[in-house]
Design a protein around this motif. Structure first.
Motif, PDB file in Angstrom:
ATOM      1  N   ASP A  51       0.818  -1.219   0.000  1.00 55.83           N
ATOM      2  CA  ASP A  51       0.000   0.000   0.000  1.00 55.83           C
ATOM      3  C   ASP A  51       0.850   1.268   0.000  1.00 55.83           C
ATOM      4  N   ASP A  52       2.016   1.232   0.646  1.00 56.40           N
ATOM      5  CA  ASP A  52       2.843   2.449   0.697  1.00 56.40           C
ATOM      6  C   ASP A  52       3.352   2.854  -0.680  1.00 56.40           C
ATOM      7  N   GLU A  53       3.434   1.903  -1.624  1.00 59.57           N
ATOM      8  CA  GLU A  53       3.828   2.263  -2.993  1.00 59.57           C
ATOM      9  C   GLU A  53       2.731   3.088  -3.667  1.00 59.57           C
ATOM     10  N   PHE A  54       1.479   2.722  -3.404  1.00 57.87           N
ATOM     11  CA  PHE A  54       0.360   3.512  -3.943  1.00 57.87           C
ATOM     12  C   PHE A  54       0.342   4.897  -3.326  1.00 57.87           C
ATOM     13  N   VAL A  55       0.519   4.960  -2.020  1.00 53.73           N
ATOM     14  CA  VAL A  55       0.506   6.243  -1.313  1.00 53.73           C
ATOM     15  C   VAL A  55       1.601   7.150  -1.857  1.00 53.73           C
ATOM     16  N   ARG A  56       2.804   6.610  -2.045  1.00 59.10           N
ATOM     17  CA  ARG A  56       3.926   7.399  -2.552  1.00 59.10           C
ATOM     18  C   ARG A  56       3.649   7.903  -3.964  1.00 59.10           C
ATOM     19  N   ALA A  57       3.108   7.050  -4.841  1.00 60.66           N
ATOM     20  CA  ALA A  57       2.833   7.448  -6.228  1.00 60.66           C
ATOM     21  C   ALA A  57       1.778   8.555  -6.282  1.00 60.66           C
ATOM     22  N   ILE A  58       0.735   8.420  -5.473  1.00 57.54           N
ATOM     23  CA  ILE A  58      -0.328   9.430  -5.454  1.00 57.54           C
ATOM     24  C   ILE A  58       0.194  10.735  -4.864  1.00 57.54           C
ATOM     25  N   ASP A  59       0.977  10.626  -3.812  1.00 60.51           N
ATOM     26  CA  ASP A  59       1.578  11.813  -3.186  1.00 60.51           C
ATOM     27  C   ASP A  59       2.489  12.538  -4.168  1.00 60.51           C
ATOM     28  N   ASP A  60       3.312  11.790  -4.891  1.00 59.99           N
ATOM     29  CA  ASP A  60       4.219  12.385  -5.889  1.00 59.99           C
ATOM     30  C   ASP A  60       3.449  13.080  -7.006  1.00 59.99           C
ATOM     31  N   ALA A  61       2.234  12.598  -7.293  1.00 63.65           N
ATOM     32  CA  ALA A  61       1.402  13.214  -8.334  1.00 63.65           C
ATOM     33  C   ALA A  61       0.700  14.468  -7.814  1.00 63.65           C
ATOM     34  N   GLY A  62       0.730  14.687  -6.493  1.00 68.58           N
ATOM     35  CA  GLY A  62       0.158  15.895  -5.919  1.00 68.58           C
ATOM     36  C   GLY A  62      -1.201  15.704  -5.256  1.00 68.58           C
ATOM     37  N   TYR A  63      -1.538  14.451  -4.955  1.00 69.77           N
ATOM     38  CA  TYR A  63      -2.837  14.163  -4.345  1.00 69.77           C
ATOM     39  C   TYR A  63      -2.625  13.377  -3.057  1.00 69.77           C
ATOM     40  N   GLU A  64      -3.740  13.066  -2.356  1.00 74.32           N
ATOM     41  CA  GLU A  64      -3.639  12.410  -1.074  1.00 74.32           C
ATOM     42  C   GLU A  64      -4.528  11.168  -1.034  1.00 74.32           C
ATOM     43  N   VAL A  65      -3.965  10.057  -0.588  1.00 80.34           N
ATOM     44  CA  VAL A  65      -4.740   8.830  -0.391  1.00 80.34           C
ATOM     45  C   VAL A  65      -5.461   8.931   0.942  1.00 80.34           C
ATOM     46  N   THR A  66      -6.776   8.703   0.928  1.00 76.84           N
ATOM     47  CA  THR A  66      -7.538   8.738   2.178  1.00 76.84           C
ATOM     48  C   THR A  66      -7.836   7.342   2.707  1.00 76.84           C
ATOM     49  N   LYS A  67      -7.886   6.351   1.791  1.00 79.12           N
ATOM     50  CA  LYS A  67      -8.173   4.988   2.215  1.00 79.12           C
ATOM     51  C   LYS A  67      -7.812   4.019   1.102  1.00 79.12           C
ATOM     52  N   ILE A  68      -7.373   2.806   1.466  1.00 73.45           N
ATOM     53  CA  ILE A  68      -7.108   1.740   0.501  1.00 73.45           C
ATOM     54  C   ILE A  68      -7.840   0.498   0.964  1.00 73.45           C
ATOM     55  N   GLU A  69      -8.604  -0.081   0.048  1.00 75.28           N
ATOM     56  CA  GLU A  69      -9.332  -1.323   0.354  1.00 75.28           C
ATOM     57  C   GLU A  69      -8.870  -2.419  -0.564  1.00 75.28           C
TER      58      GLU A  69
END
Length: 69
Positions: A51-69
């Motif tokens: 999940d941290d890979e998704f969070v990092r990719a979204i963060d690098d794109a300028g957005y924020e992950v609020t939840k992963i299911e």
């Protein structure tokens, strides 16, 4: 395997493309569909991705992950 990633900060089609491209760049992601209205990306995986890979990719794109299911 499928994951749903809820994302804060997307407002337009440009945002959708940025998120799609960021997630597609992760090894193990076979497809991405982003729903702007629902603020969620549905990701199909060909192998396990942390999940941290998704969070990092979204963060690098300028957005924020609020939840992963």
């Amino acid at each position: 395997m499928t994951k749903k990633i809820y994302i804060k900060g997307m407002t337009c089609d440009h945002c959708v493309r940025r998120v799609e491209n960021s997630l597609k760049a992760i090894e193990g992601v076979s497809s991405v569909k982003v729903d702007l209205q629902g603020k969620v990306a549905t990701v199909e995986l060909s192998k396990d991705v942390k999940d941290d890979e998704f969070v990092r990719a979204i963060d690098d794109a300028g957005y924020e992950v609020t939840k992963i299911e």
